[in-house]
Design a protein around this motif. Structure first.
Motif, PDB file in Angstrom:
ATOM      1  N   GLY A  23     -26.473  -6.077   2.120  1.00 34.37           N
ATOM      2  CA  GLY A  23     -25.035  -6.030   1.879  1.00 34.37           C
ATOM      3  C   GLY A  23     -24.406  -7.314   2.399  1.00 34.37           C
ATOM      4  O   GLY A  23     -25.088  -8.267   2.755  1.00 34.37           O
ATOM      5  N   PHE A  24     -23.105  -7.351   2.449  1.00 34.44           N
ATOM      6  CA  PHE A  24     -22.386  -8.508   2.977  1.00 34.44           C
ATOM      7  C   PHE A  24     -22.512  -8.487   4.495  1.00 34.44           C
ATOM      8  O   PHE A  24     -22.125  -7.514   5.142  1.00 34.44           O
ATOM      9  N   VAL A  25     -23.094  -9.548   5.060  1.00 34.66           N
ATOM     10  CA  VAL A  25     -23.322  -9.620   6.502  1.00 34.66           C
ATOM     11  C   VAL A  25     -22.573 -10.839   7.046  1.00 34.66           C
ATOM     12  O   VAL A  25     -23.099 -11.949   7.069  1.00 34.66           O
ATOM     13  N   PRO A  26     -21.343 -10.645   7.491  1.00 35.20           N
ATOM     14  CA  PRO A  26     -20.593 -11.784   8.028  1.00 35.20           C
ATOM     15  C   PRO A  26     -21.166 -12.233   9.371  1.00 35.20           C
ATOM     16  O   PRO A  26     -21.826 -11.471  10.064  1.00 35.20           O
ATOM     17  N   GLY A  27     -20.913 -13.503   9.680  1.00 35.22           N
ATOM     18  CA  GLY A  27     -21.371 -14.042  10.955  1.00 35.22           C
ATOM     19  C   GLY A  27     -22.793 -14.562  10.930  1.00 35.22           C
ATOM     20  O   GLY A  27     -23.394 -14.762  11.978  1.00 35.22           O
ATOM     21  N   THR A  28     -23.331 -14.808   9.748  1.00 36.80           N
ATOM     22  CA  THR A  28     -24.718 -15.270   9.637  1.00 36.80           C
ATOM     23  C   THR A  28     -24.828 -16.728   9.203  1.00 36.80           C
ATOM     24  O   THR A  28     -25.918 -17.206   8.952  1.00 36.80           O
ATOM     25  N   GLY A  29     -23.718 -17.423   9.114  1.00 37.45           N
ATOM     26  CA  GLY A  29     -23.761 -18.822   8.681  1.00 37.45           C
ATOM     27  C   GLY A  29     -23.764 -18.975   7.175  1.00 37.45           C
ATOM     28  O   GLY A  29     -24.027 -20.062   6.668  1.00 37.45           O
ATOM     29  N   LEU A  30     -23.461 -17.920   6.462  1.00 32.92           N
ATOM     30  CA  LEU A  30     -23.470 -17.955   5.001  1.00 32.92           C
ATOM     31  C   LEU A  30     -22.539 -19.031   4.452  1.00 32.92           C
ATOM     32  O   LEU A  30     -22.849 -19.684   3.462  1.00 32.92           O
ATOM     33  N   ALA A  31     -21.411 -19.263   5.120  1.00 28.55           N
ATOM     34  CA  ALA A  31     -20.416 -20.225   4.624  1.00 28.55           C
ATOM     35  C   ALA A  31     -20.450 -21.539   5.409  1.00 28.55           C
ATOM     36  O   ALA A  31     -19.478 -22.278   5.410  1.00 28.55           O
ATOM     37  N   ARG A  32     -21.569 -21.862   6.031  1.00 30.24           N
ATOM     38  CA  ARG A  32     -21.638 -23.052   6.893  1.00 30.24           C
ATOM     39  C   ARG A  32     -21.331 -24.358   6.155  1.00 30.24           C
ATOM     40  O   ARG A  32     -20.907 -25.314   6.770  1.00 30.24           O
ATOM     41  N   ASN A  33     -21.520 -24.401   4.853  1.00 33.72           N
ATOM     42  CA  ASN A  33     -21.239 -25.614   4.086  1.00 33.72           C
ATOM     43  C   ASN A  33     -19.923 -25.528   3.318  1.00 33.72           C
ATOM     44  O   ASN A  33     -19.620 -26.405   2.524  1.00 33.72           O
ATOM     45  N   ALA A  34     -19.162 -24.474   3.566  1.00 33.45           N
ATOM     46  CA  ALA A  34     -17.874 -24.291   2.885  1.00 33.45           C
ATOM     47  C   ALA A  34     -16.804 -25.138   3.573  1.00 33.45           C
ATOM     48  O   ALA A  34     -17.046 -25.758   4.608  1.00 33.45           O
ATOM     49  N   GLY A  35     -15.628 -25.129   3.005  1.00 31.48           N
ATOM     50  CA  GLY A  35     -14.509 -25.858   3.591  1.00 31.48           C
ATOM     51  C   GLY A  35     -14.075 -25.230   4.914  1.00 31.48           C
ATOM     52  O   GLY A  35     -14.486 -24.123   5.259  1.00 31.48           O
ATOM     53  N   PRO A  36     -13.227 -25.929   5.658  1.00 30.01           N
ATOM     54  CA  PRO A  36     -12.844 -25.462   6.989  1.00 30.01           C
ATOM     55  C   PRO A  36     -12.136 -24.106   6.992  1.00 30.01           C
ATOM     56  O   PRO A  36     -12.362 -23.295   7.890  1.00 30.01           O
ATOM     57  N   VAL A  37     -11.315 -23.834   6.003  1.00 25.52           N
ATOM     58  CA  VAL A  37     -10.606 -22.550   5.966  1.00 25.52           C
ATOM     59  C   VAL A  37     -11.606 -21.412   5.749  1.00 25.52           C
ATOM     60  O   VAL A  37     -11.555 -20.381   6.434  1.00 25.52           O
ATOM     61  N   SER A  38     -12.518 -21.595   4.819  1.00 23.24           N
ATOM     62  CA  SER A  38     -13.533 -20.569   4.555  1.00 23.24           C
ATOM     63  C   SER A  38     -14.437 -20.368   5.764  1.00 23.24           C
ATOM     64  O   SER A  38     -14.774 -19.229   6.108  1.00 23.24           O
ATOM     65  N   ARG A  39     -14.835 -21.456   6.407  1.00 28.25           N
ATOM     66  CA  ARG A  39     -15.686 -21.333   7.600  1.00 28.25           C
ATOM     67  C   ARG A  39     -14.960 -20.566   8.693  1.00 28.25           C
ATOM     68  O   ARG A  39     -15.536 -19.697   9.352  1.00 28.25           O
ATOM     69  N   PHE A  40     -13.666 -20.870   8.898  1.00 24.51           N
ATOM     70  CA  PHE A  40     -12.883 -20.169   9.909  1.00 24.51           C
ATOM     71  C   PHE A  40     -12.820 -18.677   9.584  1.00 24.51           C
ATOM     72  O   PHE A  40     -13.059 -17.821  10.445  1.00 24.51           O
ATOM     73  N   ALA A  41     -12.523 -18.351   8.330  1.00 19.33           N
ATOM     74  CA  ALA A  41     -12.424 -16.945   7.933  1.00 19.33           C
ATOM     75  C   ALA A  41     -13.752 -16.228   8.118  1.00 19.33           C
ATOM     76  O   ALA A  41     -13.780 -15.099   8.629  1.00 19.33           O
ATOM     77  N   MET A  42     -14.840 -16.855   7.735  1.00 22.12           N
ATOM     78  CA  MET A  42     -16.153 -16.223   7.864  1.00 22.12           C
ATOM     79  C   MET A  42     -16.560 -16.057   9.327  1.00 22.12           C
ATOM     80  O   MET A  42     -17.230 -15.097   9.680  1.00 22.12           O
TER      81      MET A  42
END
Length: 130
Positions: A23-42
């Protein structure tokens, strides 16, 4: 891989393979290459989603996976495990033509590697004392 999971029944006896969806597992670094806003949200907001049925905590995802590996969740070869239970995968994943094409493609893509591995293992054993 979900589209290929049912073809794993072709594997030799004793080799089991299942598809596992935590399932969706937040806090695993999934968005590590995303923009700063997305990284902050994740990193800061989305972990709270694990308190809802819409996400899985890292600990729960790990426990579910361990349960599959240790046999606490019954999942024979070719099964799809969604979080903590074996379930049906998408309707599209049951298309035998697609499954067969994917299996054949996987064999083509790995044939060169398998041939090199066979050659290497043959070289090692050919010089071994008998």
């Amino acid at each position: 891989m979900i589209y290929l999971v049912h073809e794993y029944r072709r594997l030799p006896a004793g080799i089991d393979a299942v598809a596992y969806n935590p399932g969706f597992v937040p806090g695993t670094g999934l968005a590590r290459n995303a923009g700063p806003v997305s990284r902050f949200a994740m990193r800061r907001i989305m972990p709270m989603m694990a308190l809802t049925p819409f996400a899985t905590s890292r600990g729960a995802a790990g426990r579910y996976l361990a349960d599959v590996v240790l046999g606490a969740i019954q999942a024979p070869t070719g099964s799809y495990v969604d979080r903590g239970r074996a379930d049906r995968s998408s309707r599209e994943s049951y298309d035998p033509r697609r499954e067969g094409e994917l299996w054949e493609a996987a064999e083509r893509f790995t044939a060169a590697y398998a041939a090199k591995a066979d050659t290497f293992s043959g070289d090692v054993t050919s010089d071994a004392p008998r």
